[in-house]
Design an enzyme around this catalytic site. Structure first.
Site, mmCIF file in Angstrom:
data_model
loop_
_atom_site.group_PDB
_atom_site.id
_atom_site.type_symbol
_atom_site.label_atom_id
_atom_site.label_comp_id
_atom_site.label_asym_id
_atom_site.label_seq_id
_atom_site.Cartn_x
_atom_site.Cartn_y
_atom_site.Cartn_z
ATOM 1 N N ASP A 86 0.878 -1.159 0.000
ATOM 2 C CA ASP A 86 0.000 0.000 0.000
ATOM 3 C C ASP A 86 0.915 1.208 0.000
ATOM 4 O O ASP A 86 1.919 1.243 0.724
ATOM 5 C CB ASP A 86 -0.924 0.014 1.215
ATOM 6 C CG ASP A 86 -2.052 1.033 1.042
ATOM 7 O OD1 ASP A 86 -2.593 1.139 -0.070
ATOM 8 O OD2 ASP A 86 -2.388 1.725 2.018
ATOM 9 N N GLY B 91 0.291 7.200 -11.287
ATOM 10 C CA GLY B 91 -0.079 7.831 -10.028
ATOM 11 C C GLY B 91 0.429 9.258 -9.940
ATOM 12 O O GLY B 91 0.249 10.068 -10.855
ATOM 13 N N TYR B 92 1.106 9.564 -8.827
ATOM 14 C CA TYR B 92 1.596 10.916 -8.588
ATOM 15 C C TYR B 92 3.030 11.121 -9.084
ATOM 16 O O TYR B 92 3.634 12.162 -8.809
ATOM 17 C CB TYR B 92 1.540 11.225 -7.087
ATOM 18 C CG TYR B 92 0.127 11.323 -6.534
ATOM 19 C CD1 TYR B 92 -0.547 12.530 -6.491
ATOM 20 C CD2 TYR B 92 -0.535 10.195 -6.069
ATOM 21 C CE1 TYR B 92 -1.839 12.624 -5.987
ATOM 22 C CE2 TYR B 92 -1.829 10.261 -5.565
ATOM 23 C CZ TYR B 92 -2.473 11.473 -5.524
ATOM 24 O OH TYR B 92 -3.758 11.569 -5.036
ATOM 25 N N LYS C 191 14.083 4.925 -11.645
ATOM 26 C CA LYS C 191 13.012 5.036 -10.667
ATOM 27 C C LYS C 191 13.072 3.900 -9.654
ATOM 28 O O LYS C 191 12.969 4.124 -8.438
ATOM 29 C CB LYS C 191 11.661 5.054 -11.373
ATOM 30 C CG LYS C 191 10.474 5.182 -10.410
ATOM 31 C CD LYS C 191 9.160 5.076 -11.149
ATOM 32 C CE LYS C 191 8.005 4.954 -10.169
ATOM 33 N NZ LYS C 191 6.714 4.714 -10.832
ATOM 34 N N ARG D 155 8.795 2.287 -3.413
ATOM 35 C CA ARG D 155 8.410 0.888 -3.642
ATOM 36 C C ARG D 155 9.666 0.014 -3.778
ATOM 37 O O ARG D 155 9.727 -1.088 -3.247
ATOM 38 C CB ARG D 155 7.520 0.791 -4.878
ATOM 39 C CG ARG D 155 6.843 -0.563 -5.033
ATOM 40 C CD ARG D 155 5.765 -0.529 -6.106
ATOM 41 N NE ARG D 155 4.607 0.241 -5.647
ATOM 42 C CZ ARG D 155 4.218 1.402 -6.152
ATOM 43 N NH1 ARG D 155 4.873 1.938 -7.155
ATOM 44 N NH2 ARG D 155 3.169 2.033 -5.667
#
Length: 215
Positions: free
Chosen positions: A80, A164-165, A186, A192
């Site tokens: 999450d 997403g953001y 990334k 993550r």
């Protein structure tokens, strides 16, 4: 030849599935065949959607992993994650995916967040991506790790990559947004990536134990 150990990634998000496979694969045991499957794979039982009712990233990651492990009888991995903005007291936080009201509407979420901080000066636009990654075994074993990527909010979306953001967070020490980084760049710095690399040794232990025949 040994049957592969099947691990279910508790997400239906194709972008996230690709990221997780890329992050986890190099850290899995070389002497064990492992299949990383996504929820919804036709070889798996139906997995019901899970209401994310916990108030922390870790709690919601465990909810999802427990549900997948229970439904499939396999090792389950879930996360999450979201963005925490300093001037918003850590929001959107666990509500990041549905900040604008509809789950997964990236464009609306970005537009609302940028509107909420439009008058905030650059020096106060600090934010962080946060991720909790969890592994749950069919017999109830559990482990959670956290990752965080600090940065600041751009004033408009930048870049075509990620999801997403990603287009609005510029990592500390960088001049580009997460959406302007290559997938490899990334993964090397992301929340993550941090969380799942920390989780990987525990997943590897679970994979080896799952392969071991009962005594």
């Amino acid at each position: 030849m040994d049957e592969p150990v099947r691990v279910v990634l508790a997400t239906r998000n194709a972008h996230k599935v690709g990221e997780l496979r890329a992050i986890l694969a190099p850290h899995l045991p070389a002497d064990v065949r492992v299949e990383l499957l996504a929820v919804g794979d036709p070889s798996l039982p139906e997995v019901p959607d899970v209401a994310e009712t916990e108030v922390t990233f870790a709690g919601n990651a465990l909810l999802k992993a427990r549900a997948v492990a229970a439904a499939t009888g396999l090792l389950a991995v879930a996360d999450d994650s979201g963005i925490a903005v300093d001037v918003l007291g850590g929001s959107p936080g666990i509500f990041s995916a549905r900040w604008a009201g509809r789950h997964g509407d990236d464009a609306a979420n970005l537009a609302l967040l940028l509107a909420q901080v439009s008058d905030v000066p650059d020096e106060h636009r600090g934010a962080a991506f946060v991720c909790a990654a969890a592994v749950v075994t069919p017999d109830g074993g559990e482990h959670v790790e956290l990752g965080e990527l600090r940065g600041s909010l751009a004033r408009e979306p930048r870049g075509e990559g990620g999801f997403g953001y990603d287009p609005v967070l510029v990592p500390e020490g960088s001049q580009v947004s997460c959406a302007e980084l290559s997938p490899e760049q990334k993964d090397a710095v992301s929340h993550r990536g941090q969380a799942f690399r920390a989780l990987a040794p525990h997943l590897a232990d679970a994979v080896r134990a799952h392969r071991r025949p009962p005594r």
